[in-house]
Scaffold this active site. Structure first.
Site, short mmCIF file in Angstrom:
data_model
loop_
_atom_site.label_atom_id
_atom_site.label_comp_id
_atom_site.label_asym_id
_atom_site.label_seq_id
_atom_site.Cartn_x
_atom_site.Cartn_y
_atom_site.Cartn_z
N SER A 72 -41.21 55.00 67.34
CA SER A 72 -41.29 56.41 66.97
C SER A 72 -39.99 56.88 66.31
CB SER A 72 -41.65 57.25 68.20
OG SER A 72 -42.01 58.56 67.86
N ASP A 96 -52.53 57.26 64.10
CA ASP A 96 -51.40 57.54 64.98
C ASP A 96 -51.59 58.91 65.62
OD1 ASP A 96 -48.90 58.42 65.97
OD2 ASP A 96 -47.82 57.17 64.54
N HIS A 117 -49.92 55.41 69.59
CA HIS A 117 -48.65 55.63 68.89
C HIS A 117 -47.85 54.32 68.97
CE1 HIS A 117 -45.55 57.95 66.98
NE2 HIS A 117 -44.76 58.04 68.05
#
Length: 466
Positions: free
Chosen positions: A247, A343, A410
């Protein structure tokens, strides 16, 4: 805007909590007909297993019992007590084969001025390599969004994402950080470091932007100081190295990729990996450039321009150079992109942020992709199309590898269930771990792009925030 765009995200449990609110603990589900959860193959025999069982209970309807079991077991663990202001459950439920690794605070933090948002020392978790991996290094950067204002950064400094005072003192290493060869076949015996994230700007902020506030913007300084310390404990002698991140940590891995390569011996094999760090410069469903505006504010607040590529800064406004599509253009070091086409963070914060859906039509869809109607799926497919169009520019570069699966998730590299297990997500019968290994060791070129529309891949693990 802060509440819409900077969730406190945990890579290991995949929890999402906005600002300081109580976190939502989602259920990870397999993309199988009539299935609502993935199965467990091992008996509940340790506190680690019991914690996982408690997490599963928490996702069930019996919240009262689940909460009691979770809190009871949490009190028995070795994890440090978090301040009540963080309102956070343990972010790291371990696997029975995971190794618990203590937090190390940066030794010369005050001397180097490398400090978290609140002035505490930054930290990392280090596990020594062994055998044939004793001179190989894997560094993984923690994720957790960004802060774009004095107010949001002030909130952040009372969490583990802004202060080491709130960081767990011991965490399990799993997935790409695992020392179990069955879970991590190519990197299990490497030296492994997890770098904790406490600056709010992907390790790219500069102290010149502090302007007398009580907040410290030292991301770039933290990066340099932690690299110096890790180099001193053996990284400087590396034969092989991989810089990865999830991330916002995946974005940091992109920003610092070439610098990382320059720090190591010329004869070393050095590569980088970004997991769910390819954030798109796309308009939301109401036509606003929410993410562009947000990155503009982050860049301005913490002075990120000095950490971004000069060739890009010379051509466009600095905040545009924070988007991965511009960063990757200038990266010379071999790079691998792990990214879900659906995502959930980008869907919930870039495509459909809270402010773009005032009537709440997307509320159920944002929580669980299975609740999206046909028109919504079309919008999500369009977002996937934008991702692939942007990535197409890099398809011809042989040093860039890709694993783009059609899952509603994610980060995927830090969890065994998504990194490498019998029921991990696959493309062409290859897990993420196998794909990254094939690319890193030049066993084959890897450009794995999944099927075209959700729910086309039955091996996906999809998040459920219902």
């Amino acid at each position: 805007m802060y509440a819409a765009l900077t969730p406190i995200y945990s890579t290991t449990t995949c929890t999402l909590a906005v600002s300081l609110s109580i976190p939502i603990l989602p259920l990870i589900t397999k993309t199988m007909p009539h299935s609502s959860s993935s199965s467990s193959s091992s008996p509940v025999s340790t506190i680690s297993n019991l914690r996982i069982r408690a997490l599963i209970l928490w996702s069930s309807k019996n919240y009262a019992i689940a909460a009691f079991v979770f809190l009871l077991l949490f009190s028995l663990t070795l994890f440090s007590h978090l301040d009540s202001r963080s309102h956070s459950h343990s972010r790291y439920p371990s696997h029975p084969r995971s190794t618990l690794v203590p937090l190390t605070l940066l030794r010369n933090a005050n001397r180097t001025r490398a400090l978290c948002l609140d002035g505490s020392a930054p930290g990392y978790h280090f596990q020594s390599g062994f055998g044939s991996g004793s001179r190989n290094w894997l560094l993984h950067i923690e994720g957790g969004g960004w802060c774009n204002s004095i107010a949001s950064c002030t909130q952040r400094k009372f969490t583990h994402l802004g202060s080491s005072n709130y960081m767990e003192k011991i965490i399990p290493f799993s997935g790409i950080l695992s020392s179990d060869p069955s879970q991590n076949p190519d990197f299990f015996n490497w030296n492994k470091v997890k770098i904790r994230y406490c600056d709010g700007a992907s390790f790219a902020g500069h102290p010149e932007s502090e302007s007398g506030s009580e907040l410290l913007f030292r991301g770039q300084v933290i990066w340099e100081a932690i690299m110096d310390e890790i180099l001193s404990i053996g990284l400087s002698q590396a034969k092989q190295a991989l810089l990865s991140g999830c991330s916002a940590g995946g974005l940091a891995a992109l920003i610092h990729c070439d610098n990382f390569q320059q720090l190591l011996p010329k004869e070393a094999t050095v590569k980088c990996l970004s997991d769910a760090g390819f954030f798109l410069d796309e308009k939301d469903i109401s036509g606003n450039s929410t993410m562009r505006s947000f990155y503009h504010d982050v860049t301005q607040l913490q002075g990120l321009a000095k950490s971004l590529h000069k060739d890009c800064i010379d051509k466009m406004e600095p905040y545009k150079c924070l988007f991965p599509q511009e960063i990757v253009k200038n990266i010379k070091t071999p790079l691998f992109l792990v990214h879900p086409a659906y995502d959930f963070w980008q869907i919930r914060n870039i495509l459909v942020p809270q402010g773009s859906d005032p009537l709440g039509h997307w509320q159920s869809c944002r929580r669980n992709i299975r609740n999206c109607n046909a028109n919504m799926i079309d919008k999500l497919d369009g977002y996937r199309g934008s991702l692939l169009k942007t990535l197409n520019e890099f398809q011809q570069r042989k040093e860039i590898g890709m694993f783009i699966n059609s899952c509603f998730i994610h980060c995927q590299t830090e969890m065994e269930v998504t990194w490498h297990s019998s029921n991990s997500p696959k493309i062409n019968d290859k897990t993420i771990a196998e794909s990254v290994g094939d690319w890193y060791f030049d066993r084959e070129a890897v450009k794995r792009i999944d099927c075209a529309s959700f729910p086309c891949n039955p091996t996906c693990h999809n998040m459920d925030f219902t």
